[in-house]
Design a protein around this motif. Structure first.
Motif, PDB file in Angstrom:
ATOM      1  N   GLY A   7       0.825  -1.212   0.000  1.00 58.05           N
ATOM      2  CA  GLY A   7       0.000   0.000   0.000  1.00 58.05           C
ATOM      3  C   GLY A   7       0.846   1.243   0.000  1.00 58.05           C
ATOM      4  N   ALA A   8       1.856   1.267  -0.885  1.00 61.55           N
ATOM      5  CA  ALA A   8       2.926   2.262  -0.782  1.00 61.55           C
ATOM      6  C   ALA A   8       2.697   3.546  -1.557  1.00 61.55           C
ATOM      7  CB  ALA A   8       4.244   1.631  -1.240  1.00 61.55           C
ATOM      8  N   LEU A  82       9.650  -5.836   6.588  1.00 65.29           N
ATOM      9  CA  LEU A  82       8.348  -5.942   5.934  1.00 65.29           C
ATOM     10  C   LEU A  82       7.393  -4.967   6.597  1.00 65.29           C
ATOM     11  CD1 LEU A  82       6.084  -7.186   4.206  1.00 65.29           C
ATOM     12  CD2 LEU A  82       5.870  -8.979   5.959  1.00 65.29           C
ATOM     13  N   VAL A  83       6.812  -4.075   5.798  1.00 69.57           N
ATOM     14  CA  VAL A  83       5.835  -3.124   6.302  1.00 69.57           C
ATOM     15  C   VAL A  83       4.454  -3.543   5.786  1.00 69.57           C
ATOM     16  CG1 VAL A  83       5.098  -0.715   6.403  1.00 69.57           C
ATOM     17  CG2 VAL A  83       7.547  -1.273   6.306  1.00 69.57           C
ATOM     18  N   ASN A  84       3.653  -4.098   6.671  1.00 69.52           N
ATOM     19  CA  ASN A  84       2.279  -4.486   6.348  1.00 69.52           C
ATOM     20  C   ASN A  84       1.376  -3.278   6.549  1.00 69.52           C
ATOM     21  OD1 ASN A  84       2.284  -7.358   5.640  1.00 69.52           O
ATOM     22  ND2 ASN A  84       3.010  -7.695   7.736  1.00 69.52           N
ATOM     23  N   ASN A  85       1.225  -2.492   5.492  1.00 67.81           N
ATOM     24  CA  ASN A  85       0.428  -1.273   5.593  1.00 67.81           C
ATOM     25  C   ASN A  85      -0.890  -1.355   4.834  1.00 67.81           C
ATOM     26  OD1 ASN A  85      -0.077   1.829   5.713  1.00 67.81           O
ATOM     27  ND2 ASN A  85       0.035   1.355   3.517  1.00 67.81           N
ATOM     28  N   ALA A  86      -0.942  -2.099   3.735  1.00 67.55           N
ATOM     29  CA  ALA A  86      -2.137  -2.127   2.889  1.00 67.55           C
ATOM     30  C   ALA A  86      -3.373  -2.469   3.720  1.00 67.55           C
ATOM     31  CB  ALA A  86      -1.967  -3.137   1.764  1.00 67.55           C
ATOM     32  N   GLY A  87      -4.434  -1.701   3.530  1.00 73.11           N
ATOM     33  CA  GLY A  87      -5.664  -1.955   4.267  1.00 73.11           C
ATOM     34  C   GLY A  87      -6.830  -1.239   3.631  1.00 73.11           C
ATOM     35  N   ILE A  88      -8.032  -1.771   3.832  1.00 75.32           N
ATOM     36  CA  ILE A  88      -9.238  -1.146   3.304  1.00 75.32           C
ATOM     37  C   ILE A  88     -10.300  -1.108   4.387  1.00 75.32           C
ATOM     38  CG2 ILE A  88      -8.797  -1.844   0.921  1.00 75.32           C
ATOM     39  CD1 ILE A  88     -10.876  -4.088   1.327  1.00 75.32           C
ATOM     40  N   ILE A 109      -7.395  -8.560   2.766  1.00 74.86           N
ATOM     41  CA  ILE A 109      -6.278  -7.612   2.796  1.00 74.86           C
ATOM     42  C   ILE A 109      -5.808  -7.344   4.233  1.00 74.86           C
ATOM     43  CG2 ILE A 109      -5.588  -5.228   2.315  1.00 74.86           C
ATOM     44  CD1 ILE A 109      -7.264  -5.264  -0.141  1.00 74.86           C
ATOM     45  N   ASN A 110      -6.743  -7.016   5.118  1.00 69.55           N
ATOM     46  CA  ASN A 110      -6.380  -6.556   6.463  1.00 69.55           C
ATOM     47  C   ASN A 110      -5.861  -7.674   7.359  1.00 69.55           C
ATOM     48  OD1 ASN A 110      -7.549  -4.291   5.370  1.00 69.55           O
ATOM     49  ND2 ASN A 110      -8.874  -3.851   7.114  1.00 69.55           N
TER      50      ASN A 110
END
Length: 264
Positions: A7-8, A82-88, A109-110
């Motif tokens: 989610g960059a 690892l950056v787990n940022n993607a979210g909806i 996703i989350n």
């Protein structure tokens, strides 16, 4: 050192990528929109003089997840962070106002992508005895009561997962930091159909503030970061209040500030 950020291309993810680049990390940027991904990578390369790979991937799709897992497990140019940022969030209507598939997509996703990508990254990190994880959660994970309860539940899971990893990885040379911001000025609210017109300015955070707090916490080995003094105070108070008060208070806040949807 190399960091992969999901989610960059906007919001917190874009700010985290930039903040890590200022620390000298080369980057692998993951997002669905290939054109926007390429533009973001070029901007960071020009500003920070670091290497930026791009990996277009839809984390709701099996092939997208598999592509990112493959990059995390490669031995050449390994991923250190690892950056787990993607979210909806849920579409307008919340949990009951949408078909169950909407909540399933959100969890894909989350929750599922965080679980799978972390599982792909950790064996290499622990073998090298270095690196770590930054998981972007939300203050909503501590405060159920919104119509979009799937979102709050997914962020409660992310926080528990990230903090659990911090404990699990002790002594391994690998760390885990979870960041749980409150309201952040980004595209997230518009995409989720959330109106925030009545929120006071002092409740708002910006993506760079959240990213700086997250990266500093990661560098210090902090398991949980709550950015912003107002939100840290709210979090501390919430731990002392009866659970039903927290549920009711958050529900009232959401009913005043949003038509439908979820918050990061």
């Amino acid at each position: 050192m190399r960091a992969l950020v999901t989610g960059a291309t906007s919001g917190i993810g874009r700010a985290l990528a930039d903040r890590l680049a200022t620390r000298g990390y080369d980057l692998i940027l993951v997002a669905r929109d290939a054109d926007r991904l390429a533009t973001t990578a070029e901007e960071i390369r020009a500003a920070r003089r670091v290497t930026c790979e791009v990996l277009p991937a839809d984390l709701t799709a099996e092939d997208g997840l598999a592509a990112v897992e493959a990059r995390l497990t490669t031995e050449r140019d390994p991923v250190d962070v690892l950056v787990n940022n993607a979210g909806i969030g849920l579409p307008p209507g919340g949990y009951l106002g949408n078909p169950v598939q909407a909540s399933m997509t959100l969890n894909r996703i989350n929750v599922d992508s965080v679980l799978r990508l972390t599982h792909a990254a950790l064996p290499g990190m622990t073998a090298r005895r270095r690196g770590g994880l930054i998981t972007v959660s939300s203050i909503a994970g501590f405060a159920p009561g919104t119509p979009a309860i799937t979102y709050s539940a997914s962020k409660a899971w992310a926080t528990t997962f990230g903090e659990g990893l911090h404990h699990l990885l002790r002594g391994s040379g690998v760390t885990s930091t979870t960041v749980a911001p409150g309201f952040v000025r980004s595209e997230f609210h518009q995409r989720s159909g959330v109106s925030t017109a009545h929120l006071p300015d002092w409740l708002w955070l910006t993506p760079p503030v959240v990213a700086e707090a997250a990266v500093r916490g990661f560098e210090r080995g902090t398991p949980l970061v709550i950015p912003g003094p107002a939100w840290r105070t709210a979090y501390a108070i919430s731990r002392l209040l009866p659970r039903r008060w927290v549920r009711t208070g958050f529900a009232r806040l959401m009913s005043r500030t949003s038509r439908k949807g979820a918050n990061r």
